[in-house]
Design a protein around this motif. Structure first.
Motif, mmCIF file in Angstrom:
data_model
loop_
_atom_site.group_PDB
_atom_site.id
_atom_site.type_symbol
_atom_site.label_atom_id
_atom_site.label_comp_id
_atom_site.label_asym_id
_atom_site.label_seq_id
_atom_site.Cartn_x
_atom_site.Cartn_y
_atom_site.Cartn_z
ATOM 1 N N LEU A 322 -94.275 77.383 42.905
ATOM 2 C CA LEU A 322 -94.178 76.447 42.011
ATOM 3 C C LEU A 322 -95.336 75.215 42.461
ATOM 4 C CD1 LEU A 322 -90.514 75.760 41.470
ATOM 5 C CD2 LEU A 322 -92.002 77.478 40.202
ATOM 6 N N LEU A 323 -96.215 74.875 41.521
ATOM 7 C CA LEU A 323 -97.176 74.135 41.603
ATOM 8 C C LEU A 323 -97.189 72.631 40.797
ATOM 9 C CD1 LEU A 323 -100.486 76.253 41.691
ATOM 10 C CD2 LEU A 323 -99.125 75.468 43.677
ATOM 11 N N VAL A 324 -97.402 71.685 41.274
ATOM 12 C CA VAL A 324 -97.418 70.310 40.608
ATOM 13 C C VAL A 324 -98.574 69.475 40.728
ATOM 14 C CG1 VAL A 324 -94.786 70.246 41.006
ATOM 15 C CG2 VAL A 324 -96.391 69.088 42.770
ATOM 16 N N GLU A 325 -98.879 68.430 40.032
ATOM 17 C CA GLU A 325 -100.179 67.939 40.360
ATOM 18 C C GLU A 325 -100.068 67.123 41.617
ATOM 19 O OE1 GLU A 325 -102.972 67.493 38.256
ATOM 20 O OE2 GLU A 325 -102.084 69.288 37.309
ATOM 21 N N PRO A 326 -101.285 66.632 42.161
ATOM 22 C CA PRO A 326 -101.011 65.893 43.470
ATOM 23 C C PRO A 326 -100.670 64.507 43.369
ATOM 24 C CG PRO A 326 -103.457 66.998 43.284
ATOM 25 C CD PRO A 326 -102.470 67.280 41.895
ATOM 26 N N ARG A 327 -100.285 63.772 44.289
ATOM 27 C CA ARG A 327 -99.793 62.466 44.325
ATOM 28 C C ARG A 327 -98.839 62.260 43.298
ATOM 29 N NH1 ARG A 327 -105.844 61.530 44.881
ATOM 30 N NH2 ARG A 327 -106.063 60.764 46.860
ATOM 31 N N ASN A 328 -97.840 63.192 43.198
ATOM 32 C CA ASN A 328 -96.902 63.032 42.264
ATOM 33 C C ASN A 328 -95.371 63.295 42.773
ATOM 34 O OD1 ASN A 328 -94.764 63.317 40.059
ATOM 35 N ND2 ASN A 328 -96.413 63.852 38.609
ATOM 36 N N LEU A 332 -93.081 66.943 42.697
ATOM 37 C CA LEU A 332 -92.847 67.617 43.869
ATOM 38 C C LEU A 332 -91.422 67.765 44.463
ATOM 39 C CD1 LEU A 332 -94.435 69.231 46.075
ATOM 40 C CD2 LEU A 332 -94.500 67.098 47.479
ATOM 41 N N ALA A 333 -90.641 66.685 44.128
ATOM 42 C CA ALA A 333 -89.147 66.637 44.484
ATOM 43 C C ALA A 333 -88.564 67.595 43.731
ATOM 44 C CB ALA A 333 -88.815 65.183 44.404
ATOM 45 N N GLY A 334 -88.911 67.648 42.316
ATOM 46 C CA GLY A 334 -88.143 68.494 41.505
ATOM 47 C C GLY A 334 -88.594 70.018 41.410
ATOM 48 N N ALA A 335 -89.664 70.383 42.075
ATOM 49 C CA ALA A 335 -89.962 71.712 42.309
ATOM 50 C C ALA A 335 -89.173 72.178 43.598
ATOM 51 C CB ALA A 335 -91.446 72.016 42.694
ATOM 52 N N ILE A 336 -89.094 71.111 44.665
ATOM 53 C CA ILE A 336 -88.299 71.618 45.827
ATOM 54 C C ILE A 336 -86.914 71.602 45.347
ATOM 55 C CG2 ILE A 336 -87.418 70.744 47.995
ATOM 56 C CD1 ILE A 336 -90.073 69.077 48.323
ATOM 57 N N VAL A 337 -86.274 70.843 44.619
ATOM 58 C CA VAL A 337 -84.789 70.933 44.224
ATOM 59 C C VAL A 337 -84.663 72.401 43.550
ATOM 60 C CG1 VAL A 337 -82.978 70.023 42.919
ATOM 61 C CG2 VAL A 337 -84.443 68.471 44.476
ATOM 62 N N ARG A 338 -85.599 72.606 42.677
ATOM 63 C CA ARG A 338 -85.545 73.815 41.872
ATOM 64 C C ARG A 338 -85.381 74.945 42.690
ATOM 65 N NH1 ARG A 338 -89.918 75.893 37.445
ATOM 66 N NH2 ARG A 338 -88.677 77.476 36.485
ATOM 67 N N LEU A 339 -86.321 75.047 43.637
ATOM 68 C CA LEU A 339 -86.130 76.205 44.594
ATOM 69 C C LEU A 339 -84.868 76.101 45.465
ATOM 70 C CD1 LEU A 339 -89.977 76.062 45.834
ATOM 71 C CD2 LEU A 339 -88.815 77.739 44.339
ATOM 72 N N ILE A 340 -84.398 75.116 45.737
ATOM 73 C CA ILE A 340 -83.172 75.142 46.481
ATOM 74 C C ILE A 340 -82.059 75.598 45.878
ATOM 75 C CG2 ILE A 340 -81.365 73.435 47.496
ATOM 76 C CD1 ILE A 340 -83.629 71.465 48.441
ATOM 77 N N ASP A 341 -81.996 75.144 44.584
ATOM 78 C CA ASP A 341 -81.120 75.383 43.624
ATOM 79 C C ASP A 341 -80.839 76.957 43.042
ATOM 80 O OD1 ASP A 341 -80.085 72.964 43.966
ATOM 81 O OD2 ASP A 341 -80.552 72.170 41.995
ATOM 82 N N ASP A 342 -82.068 77.289 42.784
ATOM 83 C CA ASP A 342 -82.174 78.527 42.000
ATOM 84 C C ASP A 342 -82.794 79.526 42.972
ATOM 85 O OD1 ASP A 342 -82.624 80.386 40.258
ATOM 86 O OD2 ASP A 342 -83.786 79.392 38.560
ATOM 87 N N ARG A 343 -81.843 79.994 43.458
ATOM 88 C CA ARG A 343 -82.272 80.910 44.731
ATOM 89 C C ARG A 343 -82.961 82.700 43.970
ATOM 90 N NH1 ARG A 343 -83.802 78.375 48.232
ATOM 91 N NH2 ARG A 343 -83.984 80.189 49.687
ATOM 92 N N ALA A 344 -82.178 82.670 42.788
ATOM 93 C CA ALA A 344 -82.870 83.911 42.311
ATOM 94 C C ALA A 344 -84.221 83.699 42.142
ATOM 95 C CB ALA A 344 -82.021 83.941 40.977
#
Length: 377
Positions: A322-328, A332-344
């Motif tokens: 998952l990629l996000v724009e820099p300095r955001n 970035l937190a949203g991408a991390i939480v998504r990977l934590i929650d959606d293990r599939a």
């Protein structure tokens, strides 16, 4: 038989980071192809010790400055005597290589950072090089925009040893860049939990990078605050050394992250740490390529990163990470939480990342570089 079988790898850095590791990977692959490799570096530094440990011939230079005439003269004299190609692996070493090339020695420069190229560097350091090797197309575009002719630029991505043969060349454990079994991963987490005092049942989010401004750990810490609001059982492990360390340690305290975001310094066991993580995150606003992202993929870790520099050439958004724009930090937190929650999703990204590792192998990297060496010789 190659026109010139002796290669001089020049690197005057005082530390040992990704660029130095890539130098040794390349030299190992070239050695397997019958080339002679000589490493020119500072005496008493980690690169010298690592190169000698791996059986390479090592010669020291003082590297007084970026345009060190003494080091350049010695390098040029050696290269003329041994009919060698000079390959400078850093920007500072490129200045010495450029000076040496004035004696008629073939010279190749490497560019690993996506910073703007100044006029002096473009005209002299890279202008004197028969070819400048960029580790990503993003860097190649910056070199082109600086005025360097397109025919003097080549793109050769960094790599890691893939498979038993390449690991044997590098004298690395064949299992180093390989996803751990469940039993191995649990063992690694137990070991690190005792050292770092982190509950192995928590979610571990890691970052391995030098503590320097362009790695943008401020955004990572801000994202950590946001992640912890939503997932209080998360813990952030930040590995690396650098000039930003005191300021970042103060920021951890100021943001209330003590015990939740840990600065753990340089890790000799980087692969062990990677294999222990639930998510790997790269928060850089500047990144030439990000070879640690290849290592994370090889270790089977889902990746969240920014779109800085050459990162999108390593991580395909929605396909291998998952990629996000820099300095955001929010994104970035949203991408991390998504990977934590959606293990599939995380599992699918990891599997696709593993399937594409072949393009980052050392055979490919050595073959690309040998074409360049033979063309410039």
């Amino acid at each position: 038989m190659p026109r010139r079988s002796t290669l001089y790898h020049v690197d005057g850095e005082r530390g040992f980071r990704g660029g130095e590791r890539q130098l040794l990977y390349l030299a190992a692959a070239l050695r397997a192809n019958g080339r002679r490799n000589v490493v020119y570096c500072r005496a008493g530094r980690e690169l010298e010790a690592e190169a000698r440990r791996r059986g390479f011939e090592v010669r020291s230079l003082p590297f007084f400055c970026g345009l060190d005439l003494y080091s350049a003269a010695r390098l040029a004299a050696d290269a003329r005597r041994e009919d060698a190609v000079i390959h400078s692996h850093t920007g500072h070493a490129a200045g010495i290589g450029a000076l040496a090339s004035l004696a008629g020695v073939p010279f190749v420069a490497h560019r690993r950072v996506d910073f703007p190229v100044g006029a002096v560097a473009r005209v002299f350091k890279y202008g004197c090089a028969a070819k400048t090797v960029a580790v990503s197309s993003a860097i190649a575009r910056i070199l082109l925009a600086s005025g360097l002719p397109e025919e003097k630029i080549a793109v050769v991505p960094d790599g890691i040893p893939v498979g038993a043969e390449e690991n044997a060349w590098c004298q690395t454990d064949p299992g180093r860049y390989k996803p751990p079994t469940t039993e191995e991963r649990n063992q690694y987490r137990r070991i690190l939990s005792e050292e770092l005092r982190i509950d192995p049942a928590m979610t571990w989010i890691g970052n391995l990078a030098a503590l320097v401004p362009h790695k943008d750990h401020d955004t990572l810490l801000a994202a950590a605050v946001l992640v912890l609001f939503q997932r209080p059982n998360a813990r952030f492990i930040i590995a690396g050394r650098g000039p930003e360390e005191p300021r970042l340690a103060a920021a951890v305290e100021r943001l209330g992250l003590a015990g939740k975001a840990l600065l753990v310094g340089h890790r000799e066991d980087a692969a062990l740490l990677l294999k222990s993580l639930d998510v790997y995150v790269q928060s850089s606003w500047g990144e030439g390529m990000g070879s640690v992202l290849i290592e994370a993929a090889a270790c089977g870790v889902p990746r969240a990163a920014t779109t800085a520099g050459g990162i999108p050439e390593v991580v395909a958004d929605g396909e291998t990470g998952l990629l996000v724009e820099p300095r955001n930090p929010e994104a970035l937190a949203g991408a991390i939480v998504r990977l934590i929650d959606d293990r599939a999703l995380a599992k699918r990204l990891v599997e696709r990342g593993l399937s594409g590792l072949g393009r980052f192998g050392l055979k490919r990297m050595a073959a690309d570089m040998e074409k360049i060496y033979d063309a410039v010789a």
